[in-house]
Structure formats: C-alpha cells, structure tokens
Motif scaffolding. Sequence first.
Motif, PDB file in Angstrom:
ATOM      1  N   ALA A 102      30.560  53.126  49.428  1.00 49.05           N
ATOM      2  CA  ALA A 102      31.900  53.242  49.104  1.00 49.05           C
ATOM      3  C   ALA A 102      32.760  52.447  50.059  1.00 49.05           C
ATOM      4  CB  ALA A 102      32.460  54.736  48.783  1.00 49.05           C
ATOM      5  N   ARG A 103      32.357  52.817  51.503  1.00 51.84           N
ATOM      6  CA  ARG A 103      33.063  52.121  52.608  1.00 51.84           C
ATOM      7  C   ARG A 103      32.994  50.646  52.406  1.00 51.84           C
ATOM      8  NH1 ARG A 103      37.503  53.449  55.334  1.00 51.84           N
ATOM      9  NH2 ARG A 103      37.210  54.975  56.981  1.00 51.84           N
ATOM     10  N   TYR A 104      31.801  50.233  52.177  1.00 51.49           N
ATOM     11  CA  TYR A 104      31.591  48.604  51.857  1.00 51.49           C
ATOM     12  C   TYR A 104      32.437  48.096  51.008  1.00 51.49           C
ATOM     13  CZ  TYR A 104      29.478  44.455  50.456  1.00 51.49           C
ATOM     14  OH  TYR A 104      29.150  43.249  50.104  1.00 51.49           O
ATOM     15  N   PHE A 105      32.568  48.656  49.733  1.00 54.03           N
ATOM     16  CA  PHE A 105      33.514  48.211  48.701  1.00 54.03           C
ATOM     17  C   PHE A 105      35.016  48.498  49.184  1.00 54.03           C
ATOM     18  CE2 PHE A 105      29.926  49.667  45.803  1.00 54.03           C
ATOM     19  CZ  PHE A 105      29.565  48.581  45.542  1.00 54.03           C
ATOM     20  N   GLY A 106      35.425  49.461  49.808  1.00 56.65           N
ATOM     21  CA  GLY A 106      36.832  49.495  50.400  1.00 56.65           C
ATOM     22  C   GLY A 106      37.013  48.383  51.475  1.00 56.65           C
ATOM     23  N   LEU A 107      35.792  48.140  52.187  1.00 60.55           N
ATOM     24  CA  LEU A 107      36.113  47.090  53.231  1.00 60.55           C
ATOM     25  C   LEU A 107      36.379  45.705  52.343  1.00 60.55           C
ATOM     26  CD1 LEU A 107      36.197  45.920  56.331  1.00 60.55           C
ATOM     27  CD2 LEU A 107      33.702  45.828  55.843  1.00 60.55           C
ATOM     28  N   ARG A 108      35.437  45.303  51.450  1.00 59.76           N
ATOM     29  CA  ARG A 108      35.470  44.228  50.763  1.00 59.76           C
ATOM     30  C   ARG A 108      36.751  44.044  49.941  1.00 59.76           C
ATOM     31  NH1 ARG A 108      31.310  43.575  45.521  1.00 59.76           N
ATOM     32  NH2 ARG A 108      32.924  44.759  44.602  1.00 59.76           N
ATOM     33  N   THR A 109      37.338  45.105  49.456  1.00 64.07           N
ATOM     34  CA  THR A 109      38.648  45.086  48.801  1.00 64.07           C
ATOM     35  C   THR A 109      39.669  44.427  49.737  1.00 64.07           C
ATOM     36  OG1 THR A 109      37.955  46.757  47.353  1.00 64.07           O
ATOM     37  CG2 THR A 109      40.358  46.238  47.750  1.00 64.07           C
ATOM     38  N   ARG A 110      39.630  45.077  50.709  1.00 67.44           N
ATOM     39  CA  ARG A 110      40.731  44.898  52.048  1.00 67.44           C
ATOM     40  C   ARG A 110      40.798  43.464  52.298  1.00 67.44           C
ATOM     41  NH1 ARG A 110      43.791  47.042  56.132  1.00 67.44           N
ATOM     42  NH2 ARG A 110      44.889  45.068  57.265  1.00 67.44           N
ATOM     43  N   VAL A 111      39.484  42.951  52.549  1.00 68.02           N
ATOM     44  CA  VAL A 111      39.154  41.321  53.056  1.00 68.02           C
ATOM     45  C   VAL A 111      39.521  40.552  52.112  1.00 68.02           C
ATOM     46  CG1 VAL A 111      37.473  40.086  53.699  1.00 68.02           C
ATOM     47  CG2 VAL A 111      37.291  42.189  54.778  1.00 68.02           C
ATOM     48  N   LEU A 112      39.268  40.873  50.736  1.00 66.36           N
ATOM     49  CA  LEU A 112      39.508  39.797  49.675  1.00 66.36           C
ATOM     50  C   LEU A 112      40.970  40.059  49.309  1.00 66.36           C
ATOM     51  CD1 LEU A 112      36.294  40.098  47.625  1.00 66.36           C
ATOM     52  CD2 LEU A 112      36.893  38.400  49.333  1.00 66.36           C
ATOM     53  N   ASP A 113      41.558  41.133  49.554  1.00 69.00           N
ATOM     54  CA  ASP A 113      43.190  41.095  49.258  1.00 69.00           C
ATOM     55  C   ASP A 113      43.623  40.371  50.154  1.00 69.00           C
ATOM     56  OD1 ASP A 113      42.888  43.135  47.538  1.00 69.00           O
ATOM     57  OD2 ASP A 113      43.716  44.789  48.617  1.00 69.00           O
ATOM     58  N   ASP A 114      43.394  40.248  51.494  1.00 74.24           N
ATOM     59  CA  ASP A 114      43.993  39.549  52.482  1.00 74.24           C
ATOM     60  C   ASP A 114      43.678  38.047  52.373  1.00 74.24           C
ATOM     61  OD1 ASP A 114      44.605  41.991  53.866  1.00 74.24           O
ATOM     62  OD2 ASP A 114      43.063  41.800  55.556  1.00 74.24           O
ATOM     63  N   PHE A 115      42.552  37.771  51.936  1.00 75.06           N
ATOM     64  CA  PHE A 115      42.318  36.364  51.570  1.00 75.06           C
ATOM     65  C   PHE A 115      43.314  35.770  50.388  1.00 75.06           C
ATOM     66  CE2 PHE A 115      40.308  33.749  48.187  1.00 75.06           C
ATOM     67  CZ  PHE A 115      40.024  32.386  48.850  1.00 75.06           C
ATOM     68  N   LEU A 116      43.511  36.663  49.467  1.00 74.89           N
ATOM     69  CA  LEU A 116      44.231  36.194  48.217  1.00 74.89           C
ATOM     70  C   LEU A 116      45.503  35.898  48.685  1.00 74.89           C
ATOM     71  CD1 LEU A 116      42.782  38.089  45.406  1.00 74.89           C
ATOM     72  CD2 LEU A 116      42.540  35.774  45.681  1.00 74.89           C
ATOM     73  N   LEU A 117      46.376  36.919  49.639  1.00 79.07           N
ATOM     74  CA  LEU A 117      47.630  36.704  49.964  1.00 79.07           C
ATOM     75  C   LEU A 117      47.811  35.812  50.721  1.00 79.07           C
ATOM     76  CD1 LEU A 117      48.691  40.660  49.999  1.00 79.07           C
ATOM     77  CD2 LEU A 117      49.133  38.841  48.085  1.00 79.07           C
ATOM     78  N   ARG A 118      46.826  35.636  51.832  1.00 75.89           N
ATOM     79  CA  ARG A 118      47.077  34.590  52.686  1.00 75.89           C
ATOM     80  C   ARG A 118      47.124  33.192  52.087  1.00 75.89           C
ATOM     81  NH1 ARG A 118      43.205  35.946  55.420  1.00 75.89           N
ATOM     82  NH2 ARG A 118      41.590  34.808  54.743  1.00 75.89           N
ATOM     83  N   SER A 119      46.108  32.983  51.305  1.00 77.90           N
ATOM     84  CA  SER A 119      46.064  31.762  50.405  1.00 77.90           C
ATOM     85  C   SER A 119      47.263  31.310  49.631  1.00 77.90           C
ATOM     86  CB  SER A 119      44.803  31.596  49.562  1.00 77.90           C
ATOM     87  OG  SER A 119      43.556  31.915  50.031  1.00 77.90           O
ATOM     88  N   VAL A 120      47.814  32.268  48.829  1.00 76.91           N
ATOM     89  CA  VAL A 120      49.104  32.085  48.178  1.00 76.91           C
ATOM     90  C   VAL A 120      50.258  31.622  48.941  1.00 76.91           C
ATOM     91  CG1 VAL A 120      48.271  32.900  46.109  1.00 76.91           C
ATOM     92  CG2 VAL A 120      49.722  34.201  47.728  1.00 76.91           C
ATOM     93  N   HIS A 121      50.253  32.373  50.472  1.00 77.80           N
ATOM     94  CA  HIS A 121      51.561  32.334  51.225  1.00 77.80           C
ATOM     95  C   HIS A 121      51.404  31.116  51.940  1.00 77.80           C
ATOM     96  CE1 HIS A 121      53.903  35.979  50.119  1.00 77.80           C
ATOM     97  NE2 HIS A 121      52.784  36.745  50.389  1.00 77.80           N
ATOM     98  N   THR A 122      50.084  30.689  52.443  1.00 73.56           N
ATOM     99  CA  THR A 122      50.262  29.657  53.324  1.00 73.56           C
ATOM    100  C   THR A 122      49.666  28.234  52.871  1.00 73.56           C
ATOM    101  OG1 THR A 122      47.848  29.924  53.957  1.00 73.56           O
ATOM    102  CG2 THR A 122      49.261  31.183  55.287  1.00 73.56           C
ATOM    103  N   ARG A 123      49.142  28.482  51.500  1.00 76.75           N
ATOM    104  CA  ARG A 123      48.700  26.978  50.980  1.00 76.75           C
ATOM    105  C   ARG A 123      49.709  26.592  49.793  1.00 76.75           C
ATOM    106  NH1 ARG A 123      43.692  25.971  52.869  1.00 76.75           N
ATOM    107  NH2 ARG A 123      43.181  24.278  51.267  1.00 76.75           N
ATOM    108  N   GLY A 124      50.288  27.489  49.530  1.00 77.32           N
ATOM    109  CA  GLY A 124      51.345  27.150  48.352  1.00 77.32           C
ATOM    110  C   GLY A 124      50.849  27.547  46.802  1.00 77.32           C
ATOM    111  N   ALA A 125      49.545  27.902  46.770  1.00 74.20           N
ATOM    112  CA  ALA A 125      49.188  27.902  45.527  1.00 74.20           C
ATOM    113  C   ALA A 125      49.468  28.884  44.707  1.00 74.20           C
ATOM    114  CB  ALA A 125      47.414  28.117  45.652  1.00 74.20           C
ATOM    115  N   ARG A 126      49.854  28.724  43.343  1.00 78.73           N
ATOM    116  CA  ARG A 126      50.547  29.773  42.615  1.00 78.73           C
ATOM    117  C   ARG A 126      49.795  30.217  41.576  1.00 78.73           C
ATOM    118  NH1 ARG A 126      52.759  30.451  46.570  1.00 78.73           N
ATOM    119  NH2 ARG A 126      54.730  30.493  47.117  1.00 78.73           N
TER     120      ARG A 126
END
Length: 326
Positions: A102-126
Amino acid sequence: MAGTAHRTTGVEGVENTTVETVEDTTAEGVASTTGDGVEGGVGLTALMVAAARAIETHRHDSLAQDVYAEHFVRAAPASADWPVRIQHATDGDANPLWGRFARYFGLRTRVLDDFLLRSVHTRGARQVVLLGAGLDTRAFRLEWPPGCVIFEIDREGVLAFKHTVLDGLSATPKAARVPIPVDLRADWVAALTAAGFDTAAPSVWLAEGLLFYLPNAAETYLIDTVDRLSTPGSALAFEVKVEKDLMEYRDSPLYTATKHQIGIDLLHLFNREPRPDSAGHLADRGWATSVHTPFDFTHRHGRGPLPEQNDALAGNRWVFADKSRP
C-alpha cells in the motif's frame, strides 16, 4: 469504430463538468466491456489500489490524498471488509499487502500526481489522457489550470461503478472530464477523437498499473499509438516490469499476501511474455526518456518501500517521456 458523441464540448471553454460519454458500438467493444466491472480479474485490482490510497490518505505522513478512495472500497461487495486505515490491517505496517504494498501505491500516486501537474503547468498541455483509468479520481482531487480536459478511458463496467459512487457523493470535477467507456482492445483511438481529443494540440498521457497485463504486441501498439497522437510538447508516464521471469518472485511476501488475504493472484493476471523496451522505443522516436525505480522516489520523499530480499518490486520501473519541441 462507430461512436455516438452525446456531447463533445468541454475541450474548449467548459470547466468543472463531466462531459457525457461516447458509446462504443462496435461488436468487439461491447463484448469486451459488458458486465466487466470491478468484482473480478483486473478490475478487482482497481479496488486494491483504491484501498491502498485510502490507507495512504489517513496516514499522518501521507504523500497523497484521495477522499473518494474508501467509498469505492466500501461500495463493492468484494472489498467491503478490506481495511481503509492502517490501524485496521492485521499487523499494521508489518502486513506485506496493506503495509509495504500500500505504501508503494501511495508513493506511485504522489509521483504521478506531480508528473501530471508539472506537465500541464510547464508544458502548456491542456489535454490529459488516462489510459485504463480505473478508479482514478485525479479529475476531482487535483488542482488543474483553466482549460484542462481529462479523458478517462476504461471498460464500461468499471466506469459505471465509478460513476455510481461519485454521483452518490455529489462529487464535482475540477476540470472538464470526459469518460470514454471502451476497452483498450477495441478502437479506443476513434472513441477518443470522437470525444473531442485534438491531435494537433499537446497532450499528457498516463498508463498507471496497466502495461503489466498487456501482451507484448499490445504494449508496443499502445506506445506507438501514443507517439502517433502526440504533438511536440506532449508528455507520457507509464509503469513497466523488467524481469525476465516473474515466477522467480512467486513466493514473495507481496504476491503471497495479496493472494491469500484478498484472493488476487497477480502472477496469474500479469502477462509473462518478455517485455518490449518501450522506453528505448520512444527514445528512438525522438522522446527524451528517464527510467526510475520506485526506490529512487522513496529516497526523494523519505517515505515508501525500500529494497528487500525476494522483492516483487525489484523489476518495477517508472518511465517519464517528453516529446521534444522542434
């Protein structure tokens, strides 16, 4: 495929709404989705991950918050008695399933959350496309910039269960949301474009906990298709395993605990063909790729699984790829 778009606004100018779904009317699509929800097979793993997210949400040192996760777990008969707090799990954090996994899935969720938000904010993708979205609630719980649309592709039964739970909670998405009930074995590209996906605009793609279950050829087709549909400025994250023989880990605590405690035999569900080098394939196509172990992010965040003997996580890799601008 022949799809019927009930409503395809939302890609431009509509926020905080759920756009009605695109019906999959092909024989293959209907056959592969009808009655195929979260009560068995791969669908049941979506409930397992939801329970892990619920446990992570209630931790004092939580890496990710998902207030909807425990409602999915409680709503399905197959998982109604599973723990949603670590205090409810036998042996607590020493439990291989509800502790370490479960800790693994929690970490994965956080890392991929960060990836998605970083991508839309810095790359301009919508445009954000969740492939095999399952019980993902990112459209509801992340703070998206204006103009974002979240396309969620998964089987009809999974999305129907998800909608029933979220509707009962009066949940409101924080971006335009477009559920697309189509099996990834069917013509999901036609369904996606019929729903308003713009092939001329940058996009962000996520395949979380998906590729393990696909045959080699299906993974290659999916990666090729994402490349074809992605303009420069797009980004992709996905998860793979690199072991040659998954059965070497058949006695690992993660796999045996998952099988014995909740009846999910992951090694039976995983496709055990030798895996393609999808990261290398994207690099050959001009994408900038980086490949990480989960343990890299455990060290970065100070929380999460660390390597151990007979470790079913040893071959897991998280791949991040950017399609360079001209």
